[in-house]
Design an enzyme around this catalytic site. Structure first.
Site, PDB file in Angstrom:
ATOM      1  N   GLU A  85     -19.674  -3.669  23.033  1.00 34.42           N
ATOM      2  CA  GLU A  85     -18.882  -4.882  23.242  1.00 34.42           C
ATOM      3  C   GLU A  85     -17.608  -4.908  22.399  1.00 34.42           C
ATOM      4  OE1 GLU A  85     -23.182  -5.937  24.134  1.00 34.42           O
ATOM      5  OE2 GLU A  85     -22.117  -4.929  22.493  1.00 34.42           O
ATOM      6  N   HIS A  93      -2.500  -0.998   7.129  1.00 32.25           N
ATOM      7  CA  HIS A  93      -2.031  -1.331   5.785  1.00 32.25           C
ATOM      8  C   HIS A  93      -0.922  -0.385   5.334  1.00 32.25           C
ATOM      9  CE1 HIS A  93      -5.388   1.566   5.301  1.00 32.25           C
ATOM     10  NE2 HIS A  93      -4.613   2.081   4.364  1.00 32.25           N
ATOM     11  N   HIS A 139       0.848  -1.191   0.000  1.00 32.53           N
ATOM     12  CA  HIS A 139       0.000   0.000   0.000  1.00 32.53           C
ATOM     13  C   HIS A 139       0.888   1.247   0.000  1.00 32.53           C
ATOM     14  CE1 HIS A 139      -2.464  -3.257   1.612  1.00 32.53           C
ATOM     15  NE2 HIS A 139      -3.525  -2.596   1.186  1.00 32.53           N
ATOM     16  N   ASN A 168      -8.392  11.858   2.915  1.00 32.77           N
ATOM     17  CA  ASN A 168      -7.934  11.966   1.526  1.00 32.77           C
ATOM     18  C   ASN A 168      -9.016  11.643   0.500  1.00 32.77           C
ATOM     19  OD1 ASN A 168      -8.067   9.119   1.375  1.00 32.77           O
ATOM     20  ND2 ASN A 168      -5.897   8.888   1.874  1.00 32.77           N
ATOM     21  N   HIS A 212      -3.721   3.165  -3.807  1.00 38.30           N
ATOM     22  CA  HIS A 212      -3.968   2.725  -2.429  1.00 38.30           C
ATOM     23  C   HIS A 212      -3.318   1.382  -2.132  1.00 38.30           C
ATOM     24  CE1 HIS A 212      -6.111   1.724   1.298  1.00 38.30           C
ATOM     25  NE2 HIS A 212      -6.288   0.531   0.754  1.00 38.30           N
ATOM     26  N   HIS A 250     -30.517 -15.163  23.198  1.00 38.48           N
ATOM     27  CA  HIS A 250     -29.576 -14.959  24.292  1.00 38.48           C
ATOM     28  C   HIS A 250     -28.944 -16.264  24.784  1.00 38.48           C
ATOM     29  CE1 HIS A 250     -31.122 -10.962  24.215  1.00 38.48           C
ATOM     30  NE2 HIS A 250     -30.528 -10.599  25.334  1.00 38.48           N
ATOM     31  N   ASP A 266     -35.124 -15.907  28.390  1.00 41.31           N
ATOM     32  CA  ASP A 266     -34.728 -14.922  27.383  1.00 41.31           C
ATOM     33  C   ASP A 266     -34.728 -15.502  25.980  1.00 41.31           C
ATOM     34  OD1 ASP A 266     -34.516 -12.643  28.897  1.00 41.31           O
ATOM     35  OD2 ASP A 266     -32.414 -12.951  29.398  1.00 41.31           O
TER      36      ASP A 266
END
Length: 696
Positions: free
Chosen positions: A434, A73, A33, A195, A277, A496, A492
């Protein structure tokens, strides 16, 4: 008297050479890259040579600023500056990019290359790690030097990260940035390389929001540095330096410096184009880039001796000044804080505190305790003994039992609500984030001095898997606490109730999944987790009460081994006997195995129960121990309320697997265990059938 220029002619030449090196390295490797390492070469040079505190002769110096290349990268961006500053890389290593055994792999790897603070590549993970590092710095200030004003302790430092459009599109970055704003992490500085280019073209095809407004809404200071202003592109390092000075002056907010750039500038035809890129530029384009930079278009990896001498001498001289000041302050701190100094010495040496085992709570055989509750009690008991241990939950503290009793919240002073809450608190409130929680835990663990944990429901470990995988890849001691571990969650329902999760997590190399069977195993698990300082672990806990079947002594030895004989075989008269059947179970299903053993024994079939809280730790044991626990002549039955995957290699062709290979339902947990065959009666029937087949 005139102010000296920020960058000398040699500095500017070094930046030009950095751009050419990036192009040459990718060209030689045939992949990579080049675009961002070319366009941001001066940014990285400015950070390493003028802005960040660091010591090339001691990359792990405690007083250093941390740098995270979230756009992993663009690894050359960092490798080249590590080489120029003298961190151990040579120009030959830049030329060896992406080759076998090279210290310059395709993405930065923690522990592989000196000066790399974290493994990056999955976009967004790096900025979330940086948030963890910034939180860690504040916690360490409070742990070792709480009396020092903010910003004036030897434990205070800045965390810098470079992010791109891709990072800001990833959800984990949004989660982490939101929490960083709430936490008012003034020691966190992000440079956003705006960019307007992604792999598929102009970012407008997928990303049209205003990131400045978003980060301002998160509570960040947002500064704008536009190198494209006025219609003529100009790399204005003075403007960037001024923004960095302003960022460091802001103590109550993290800072986003939005830097408007042109990818691959000044490449003649591929600047501003997505083709630069992720692929080599081509020989003609590289030659044109070098002409634009005033370099020899025919020479590859050209680094004049005077340039390398300048950059390394400049970095070393700057480090010497910074170290002299820091070392003097550190020595004064050591003299004034002998207890803190002793704690620091212990932590840096990786030693556990005396009294760890004595602090563990114990339970009597026959007690009924949910392992999540036992975990909470264990954490509270360890709190005064293991000050480096801290953590919290993704808004589920009451369910996960992750709050150490009496420990204050880690919050900025303006948000403190409870007694003792504040910037140096111990209980982290991650919010419903999470994925960010996992990556933040990794950032804290990478900082090296404290041991972090974070909790949520087991089923939501799916949201955390990328962070868990990176923890395993790096070999760091993040602790993931997952409760509500099976259909025992009950009403539940299937959303779950984790089914495939144990197998999926066990599939991660270098990661240990610990599912204790009772309260004593839970306490022993925490002790063993703390002993394994450089290993990531997931501790999997029950919502429902489980009968205590292991003594504290048996649990301590057995958990350390990963699996052990909990109840050995007896004949119908109760006398010891060689096992005809070995029932291997984890977590709540160990109680089911014990009931099956009782039924089988009464019927004249000697059955052994093996509790296997951690299959990974069991696999580490020598062959003799494993053979004693799982004798070859016995028929093996596994019992676990999850999919069967992974158990066949343990029970063998003649064994049987009692598993759950479909989703659950909304009903009380005991009813679900009965409906799906997790009863002593059913397991005994399966064992008898397997034994009959083996004897046929």
């Amino acid at each position: 008297m005139t102010t000296p220029a920020l960058l000398t002619d040699l500095d500017l030449k070094a930046i030009a050479i950095s751009k050419a090196l990036a192009a040459d390295a990718v060209e030689k490797a045939g992949s990579g890259h080049p675009g961002t390492p070319i366009s941001l070469a001066g940014v990285a040079y400015l950070l390493y040579q003028k802005e960040m505190a660091g010591d090339p002769s001691d990359p792990a110096w405690l007083g250093r600023d941390r740098f995270v290349l979230s756009i992993g990268h663009a690894s050359l961006l960092q490798y080249i500056q590590l080489a120029l500053a003298g961190y151990g890389l040579e120009i030959s290593d830049i030329a060896a990019l992406r080759t076998w055994g090279s210290p310059t792999p395709g993405h930065p790897e923690f522990g592989h290359t000196a000066g790399i603070e974290t493994t990056t590549g999955p976009l967004g993970a790096g900025i979330a790690n940086a948030v963890g590092m910034a939180m860690s710095a504040r916690r360490e200030h409070g742990l070792f030097d709480a009396a020092a004003p903010a910003g004036q302790s030897v434990f205070d430092h800045y965390v810098y990260t470079i992010v791109g459009d891709g990072c800001l599109q990833e959800g984990v970055a949004s989660e982490a940035a939101s929490l960083a704003g709430t936490q008012q992490l003034g020691n966190l500085i992000a440079i956003y390389d705006d960019n307007d280019i992604s792999i598929e073209g102009d970012t407008d095809i997928a990303f049209t929001e205003d990131p400045s407004a978003r980060f301002a809404a998160y509570g960040w200071q947002v500064l704008d540095v536009d190198w494209k202003a006025g219609g003529q592109y100009r790399e204005d390092y003075d403007a960037l330096h001024a923004a960095l000075v302003q960022a460091r002056a802001e103590t109550a907010r993290p800072t986003l410096i939005r830097l408007h750039t042109i990818i691959a500038w000044p490449s003649p035809t591929k600047q501003g184009d997505e083709s630069s890129h992720g692929a080599k530029l081509g020989a003609e384009e590289v030659a044109g880039l070098k002409r634009a930079l005033g370099l020899d278009p025919e020479a590859d990896f050209q680094v004049p001796a005077e340039v390398l001498e300048h950059t390394r001498a400049q970095a070393a001289e700057r480090a010497a000044v910074l170290r002299a000041d820091w070392d003097a302050r550190f020595t004064a701190w050591q003299a004034a804080a002998p207890e803190g100094s002793a704690l620091l010495e212990r932590l840096r040496a990786g030693r556990l505190p005396e009294g760890l085992d004595a602090a563990l709570p114990h339970w009597e055989l026959g007690d009924a305790v949910a392992t999540r509750s036992a975990s909470g009690r264990t954490l509270s008991a360890l709190a005064p003994v293991v000050p480096e241990l801290w953590g919290g939950s993704a808004d589920l503290a009451g369910s996960n039992n992750t709050t150490m009793a009496g420990e204050p919240s880690f919050l900025p002073a303006s948000l403190a609500v409870g007694r003792g809450d504040g910037p140096y608190g111990r209980t982290i409130h991650f919010g419903v984030r999470e994925h960010a929680m996992g990556s933040i835990l990794n950032g804290i663990a990478l900082d090296g001095l404290t041991r972090p944990y974070g909790g949520t429901f087991m089923v939501f470990s799916d949201y955390m898997r990328p962070a868990v995988r990176l923890a395993a890849l790096m070999g760091i001691g993040s602790v993931f606490v997952w409760t509500h571990d099976s259909i025992g969650v009950g009403e539940d329902g299937p959303t779950h109730q984790p089914i495939e999760h144990l197998a999926a997590l066990r599939a991660i190399p270098g990661f240990a999944v610990v599912r204790p069977a009772d309260a004593n195993e839970t306490a022993a698990a925490w002790a063993e987790i703390l002993r394994r300082r450089r290993e990531p672990v997931g501790v999997v806990l029950s919502r429902q009460n489980l009968t205590v079947s292991a003594t504290p002594e048996a649990a301590a030895e057995g958990v350390r081994r990963g699996a052990y004989v909990l109840a050995d075989a007896v004949d119908a008269a109760g006398a010891p006997a060689d096992p005809a059947v070995v029932i291997i179970a984890t977590g709540s299903e160990v109680g089911v195995a014990m009931a099956a053993r009782e039924r089988l024994s009464a019927e004249g079939t000697p059955a052994r129960v093996v509790s296997a809280p951690c299959l990974e730790w069991f696999a580490e044991q020598d062959e003799a121990y494993r053979a004693r626990v799982l004798p070859v002549g016995a028929v093996r039955i596994s019992v676990e309320a999850g999919i069967a995957m992974g158990w066949r290699e343990i029970v063998g062709d003649s064994g049987a697997i009692v598993s759950l290979d479909h989703y659950g339902a909304s009903a009380p947990g005991p009813r679900l265990f009965e409906e799906y065959g997790f009863t002593g009666e059913h397991v005994a029937e399966v064992a008898a059938q397997a034994l009959a087949r083996a004897q046929a």
